[in-house]
Design an enzyme around this catalytic site. Structure first.
Site, PDB file in Angstrom:
ATOM      1  N   THR A   1      23.251  12.034 -30.823  1.00 53.84           N
ATOM      2  CA  THR A   1      22.370  11.692 -29.710  1.00 53.84           C
ATOM      3  C   THR A   1      21.374  10.596 -30.069  1.00 53.84           C
ATOM      4  O   THR A   1      20.731  10.031 -29.194  1.00 53.84           O
ATOM      5  CB  THR A   1      21.625  12.943 -29.207  1.00 53.84           C
TER       6      THR A   1
ATOM      7  N   GLU B   1      10.667   5.372 -16.099  1.00 53.84           N
ATOM      8  CA  GLU B   1      10.935   6.614 -16.814  1.00 53.84           C
ATOM      9  C   GLU B   1      11.459   7.696 -15.871  1.00 53.84           C
ATOM     10  O   GLU B   1      12.411   8.394 -16.188  1.00 53.84           O
ATOM     11  CB  GLU B   1       9.651   7.091 -17.498  1.00 53.84           C
TER      12      GLU B   1
ATOM     13  N   ASP C   1      19.451  17.775 -21.851  1.00 55.27           N
ATOM     14  CA  ASP C   1      20.476  16.732 -21.922  1.00 55.27           C
ATOM     15  C   ASP C   1      21.422  16.797 -23.116  1.00 55.27           C
ATOM     16  O   ASP C   1      22.626  16.956 -22.976  1.00 55.27           O
ATOM     17  CB  ASP C   1      19.803  15.356 -21.861  1.00 55.27           C
TER      18      ASP C   1
ATOM     19  N   GLU D   1      19.235   5.122 -23.112  1.00 54.26           N
ATOM     20  CA  GLU D   1      20.275   5.905 -22.432  1.00 54.26           C
ATOM     21  C   GLU D   1      21.113   5.096 -21.441  1.00 54.26           C
ATOM     22  O   GLU D   1      22.324   5.326 -21.302  1.00 54.26           O
ATOM     23  CB  GLU D   1      19.647   7.107 -21.724  1.00 54.26           C
TER      24      GLU D   1
ATOM     25  N   GLU E   1      13.888  16.830 -33.722  1.00 55.37           N
ATOM     26  CA  GLU E   1      13.685  15.410 -34.020  1.00 55.37           C
ATOM     27  C   GLU E   1      14.068  15.089 -35.448  1.00 55.37           C
ATOM     28  O   GLU E   1      14.645  14.034 -35.729  1.00 55.37           O
ATOM     29  CB  GLU E   1      12.223  15.030 -33.773  1.00 55.37           C
TER      30      GLU E   1
END
Length: 724
Positions: free
Chosen positions: A715, A539, A421, A629, A275
């Site tokens: 990302t 979600e 991902d 996304e 993160e």
């Protein structure tokens, strides 16, 4: 009377300390009620730590589990036995660099002693005592990170050099846009203005109510710090402010915000490397790039990126140079040896772009060397045949040995969702960032796409003939997928990035069929937005698949069976009732018990009460936490194809998002998209401004704003300038 006075002085000081501790307990308890769902993409279950606040712990747990299981609330904060964190971590810096002159100071400073003295002489209110205590806790009394000589240094001559030279010719990615009609331009600019207004509103509320904290609570107007307390929303939003033309806000954020962040200290005991890299390091580097780079007016952005990177570089100081992904930054831990253990593949493989861009900007090979070793380990993993599905990587890996291995000898999980991902997303993007000079990323990407096509891709059964859509499933195998594979036909919001990944790779590597797949994958997520009462994709859900990749007719009986597997039982109960009470019921006998529900009646009641969309077998997680996304892939599809219908699809998504999430201050996560007006959660992730609103803005800003032929986005949607 000296003795009583000293006694009272002690009581006052003790009271002051207790008040200060109580203040922090109250603050922590407020954060413990935060939104339970994941923040970005991947932290694994094995890295949930008891000293992280409740929000961060829950977020990491959900990221690991994806859509397959709902974690028990009592288990979220328990440190698991198989944690990859060693007893102590050792960190950063190569011996060729001088240690930073930042040292821990044990004991009170003069200022804290003065504050205590004031407290002993003057009766204070609780607020005044807390203020004094806060003032006494200065940078002079805190323990700061400092560097040590590495235990496992890489000699300069052994470092992998950053690829240099003239970039290889890469096909044009963006559509060749023509001039637009005046009517289309007016519509686009009207939409753009509304998106910009949302950016400005969210940023202004953060600036006013949560300045220098990680996240705004957009209903209560308070804040929380689920990361390291380094102003995550501030750093994450910088490039969005610049791109949206909010230059004064950008200037203020850099000079009055970034300049004051101290990356050598945090209230958290360890740093979540994934993160921190994608949000903070990526955010700083991107802001530096978009604001002019070395020719711009903000060199402090690169300086702060280097400051942070020096802290993070210590995670690679292990015997095999594989990183420790939760880094205990305090000197007592930094000074000890450490090694990597079990890791999530996304956390491991989603460091390449940020450290590569830093190496390009600083000309320091050590940053590139660090991530190149990870890539080489991934390549070796495939070459050694360790993946049960060649081309993909199992969700969790053991990074402690001479080579990566699956963390489980019993089974392997594969998906394009949380915990996996962004590892795949970075293969084509790193290829672009290196100007095509490193071919191994092309091989990794093409292996991924082939494996997804063969093993994960499915077509859902839908009741609308106009939709031509795909999704990517999650599978489990014990090592022989041709015979023992089990499939979960999930549709998760996190997986919606895959359309953009397929489309980008299709253009870079001249794979036209992948672009057709990209359109179907992106449309799948657009369809999922349309199917709920709120207009927002949940979600995570489980869908009903077609028997093959060909379009299939919607089978209502099969859908009903997926919602209720007890048809035979219910039919039997009705037969028994008819046999025993049928005649009496027809004669009007009021003593006859109520006839049991039939399978069809039960399902129809269930559909009405849950608002279950046709084709959905289950909605696993009903929340929407302002995720980017789906609109990310819509943006890629528009920029790559030039088809204006993607702008219309995006606008439907934007309007639904604003209708469901808008508050007086900003926008908030919602807990149940199956209601037309979902319940609000008082949580605004930093990626709302950094990613979601940025993609909406770029969708309507015109094709020259962050052109895919000039930029490549990490990302967290942070654009890095491509080499020329």
């Amino acid at each position: 009377m000296p003795m009583p006075r000293r006694r009272y002085r002690f009581f006052y000081l003790a009271a002051l300390v207790l008040l200060f501790m109580l203040y922090h307990v109250v603050q922590n308890s407020r954060d413990a009620t935060a939104h339970p769902f994941s923040n970005v993409r991947a932290p694994p279950k094995t890295t949930v730590h008891p000293h992280l606040d409740a929000t961060a712990a829950k977020e990491q747990q959900l990221q690991h589990q994806g859509s397959s299981a709902l974690p028990a609330q009592d288990d979220l904060l328990n440190h698991p036995a198989d944690s990859p964190r060693p007893a102590s971590d050792k960190g950063p810096i190569s011996p060729s660099q001088k240690p930073k002159a930042v040292y821990p100071v044990e004991g009170p400073s003069a200022k804290s002693s003065d504050a205590a003295a004031v407290a002993t002489e003057t009766p204070t209110t609780a607020a005044a005592a807390a203020e004094l205590a806060s003032e006494s806790l200065t940078s002079d009394t805190r323990i700061h990170w400092r560097s040590f000589t590495q235990d496992y240094p890489v000699p300069t001559q052994s470092m992998a050099p950053l690829p240099t030279g003239k970039p290889k010719p890469i096909p044009k990615i963006q559509h060749d846009f023509k001039s637009e009609p005046a009517e289309d331009k007016t519509k686009r600019e009207t939409r753009l203005a509304k998106v910009k207004s949302a950016i400005s509103k969210s940023w202004s509320s953060y600036r006013k109510n949560a300045w220098m904290h990680d996240e705004l609570r957009p209903i209560s107007g308070s804040f929380k710090d689920p990361f390291c307390g380094w102003a995550a929303t501030l750093v994450d939003s910088l490039d969005t402010l610049w791109i949206a033309g909010l230059k004064d806000e950008f200037d203020d954020a850099v000079k009055n915000g970034v300049a004051k962040i101290d990356f050598t200290f945090s209230e958290k005991q360890d740093i979540p490397v994934f993160e921190t890299t994608i949000r903070y390091l990526g955010g700083l580097l991107s802001a530096f790039d978009v604001s002019g780079g070395h020719k711009g007016d903000y060199p402090i952005l690169l300086d702060k990126a280097v400051e942070l990177a020096e802290v993070l570089y210590g995670v690679f100081d292990t015997p095999n140079r594989m990183p420790v992904l939760y880094y205990r930054w305090q000197p007592e831990s930094v000074s000890q040896k450490h090694e990597a253990r079990n890791v999530g593949v996304a956390e491991l493989a989603t460091l390449s772009m940020e450290f590569t861009r830093l190496a390009q900007l600083t000309k320091e090979n050590k940053y590139y060397d660090a991530i190149d070793r990870i890539t080489n380990a991934l390549v070796k993993f495939q070459a050694d045949g360790k993946a049960a599905i060649p081309g993909l990587f199992p969700e969790n890996l053991d990074a402690s040995g001479d080579a990566l291995t699956p963390s489980s000898s019993y089974s392997q999980f594969f998906s394009m969702g949380g915990s996996q991902d962004s590892a795949y997303e970075y293969f084509p993007k790193e290829y672009l960032l290196l100007g095509g000079l490193e071919p191994k990323y092309q091989k990794l990407h093409e292996g991924t796409v082939s494996a997804v096509d063969d093993w994960l891709m499915y077509r859902p059964m839908v009741n609308e003939t106009e939709w031509d859509i795909y999704f990517s499933a999650k599978v489990r195998t014990q090592g022989d997928p041709s015979h023992d594979i089990s499939v979960e036909y999930e549709a998760t919001h996190l997986t919606c990035f895959i359309g953009g990944m397929y489309g980008l790779g299709a253009k870079i590597f001249n794979r036209p069929q992948d672009l057709e797949t990209a359109k179907r994958l992106t449309d799948g997520c657009v369809w999922a937005y349309h199917k709920t009462p709120s207009g927002l994709m949940p979600e995570a859900s489980i869908l009903l698949p077609c028997p093959s990749m060909d379009k299939c007719k919607f089978d209502q009986a099969k859908w009903y069976e997926s919602l209720d597997s007890s048809k035979a039982y219910r039919d039997q109960k009705i037969s028994e009732w008819e046999l025993q009470y049928g005649t009496a019921a027809k004669s009007g006998d009021s003593s006859v018990p109520t006839r049991p529900e039939s399978h069809e009646e039960y399902v129809e009641t269930y559909i009405a009460s849950t608002r279950m969309p046709a084709g959905f077998a289950r909605v696993t997680y009903k929340s929407y936490i302002l995720r980017p996304e789906a609109i990310e892939s819509v943006w890629y599809m528009y920029r790559i194809t030039g088809d204006p219908t993607w702008m219309d699809k995006g606008w439907d998504m934007f309007e639904a998002t604003m209708a469901a999430t808008d508050t007086d201050l900003a926008n908030t996560a919602v807990s149940d998209v199956m209601f037309e007006k979902p319940p609000m959660d008082d949580a605004m992730e930093s990626f709302w401004i950094a990613e979601t609103l940025k993609y909406y803005y770029m969708l309507y800003a015109g094709p020259d704003v962050i052109s895919l032929d000039e930029w490549v986005l990490n990302t967290e949607a942070h654009p890095f300038r491509r080499p020329t």
